[in-house]
Design a protein around this motif. Sequence first.
Motif, PDB file in Angstrom:
ATOM      1  N   CYS A  49       0.937  -1.263   0.595  1.00 14.54           N
ATOM      2  CA  CYS A  49      -0.175  -0.416  -0.232  1.00 14.54           C
ATOM      3  C   CYS A  49       0.791   1.204   0.065  1.00 14.54           C
ATOM      4  O   CYS A  49       0.797   2.190  -0.826  1.00 14.54           O
ATOM      5  N   ARG A 228      -6.371   0.424   2.442  1.00 12.38           N
ATOM      6  CA  ARG A 228      -6.556  -0.373   0.965  1.00 12.38           C
ATOM      7  C   ARG A 228      -7.240   1.098   0.731  1.00 12.38           C
ATOM      8  O   ARG A 228      -7.426   1.409  -0.744  1.00 12.38           O
ATOM      9  N   VAL A 231      -5.703   3.996  -0.418  1.00 12.79           N
ATOM     10  CA  VAL A 231      -4.926   3.675  -1.716  1.00 12.79           C
ATOM     11  C   VAL A 231      -5.747   3.984  -3.123  1.00 12.79           C
ATOM     12  O   VAL A 231      -5.193   3.927  -3.828  1.00 12.79           O
TER      13      VAL A 231
END
Length: 236
Positions: A49, A228, A231
């Motif tokens: 990430c 996540r 990102v």
Amino acid sequence: MSEGNLLYKGKAKSVFAADDSNVLSVVFRDDITALDGLKKNTFEGKGACNAKVTAYFYPILEKNGVPTHFIKSVNETTQLVRKLKMIPLEVVVRNRAAGSLVRNYGFTEGQYLEKPIIVMDLKDDSRHDPMINDDIILALKFVTETELAEIKRLALLVNKILKENLAEKNIDLIDMKLEFGKDNEGLIRLGDEISMDSLRLWDKGEICASMDKDIYRKDKGDVMEVYRKTVERIVN
Ligand SMILES: Nc1ncnc2c1ncn2[C@@H]1O[C@H](COP(=O)(O)OP(=O)(O)OP(=O)(O)O)[C@@H](O)[C@H]1O
Ligand SMILES: [Mg+2]
């Protein structure tokens, strides 16, 4: 280019030699720490990430006039970078009040600052990264006055570029920590990383809607779920 010997193992990344002596291979590990390393864990996928966000921003910064160490990504956790003589300063740029600015100076959490504030910390875990001012930096001969001015100019430029990029994605850049070094020609370049470990990001319009390592620092939820999502918001 094959990975050579391990040169340095930091709290979150490992630095290896590469075939070219002016190049390093940096591996983003799944380790995460807080409180100068007192708190530490490992979350699968965390390294990838942070590497993805770094690989997204550094080419953009380079295109907009910020010399960086970034060469290319080798895989989702490994990047080739120019070897720099790192300047042991953590250059913190703040757009709104959070963290130690609230703790130590009484600003209100989220308070907008009239103009970005630059705070320099000495990068030394054993001393808990104490704040440092220009005179001490010059007395320690880390950099010259001209180089210090260049570091500040580049830090404010990075801030402007990231702030605008993130605002388009409805993300508020509250503050960030940058590291600089000198390449083999003496040019000041942005090194290290830009990621959820070094940025403080709030979902636009909300106070403390953390999208970064504060989730881990303050036990505010599922770190990897947040990393996540962040990102996705940033690179897409
Ligand atoms: N281009 C570069 N050339 C040489 N060293 C670099 C370069 N970019 C980053 N580094 C150094 O590599 C190390 C990366 O590891 P990591 O980020 O895990 O560090 P750390 O020293 O534990 O400290 P911190 O987590 O506080 O940054 C750091 O010490 C960083 O200053
Ligand atoms: Mg680091």
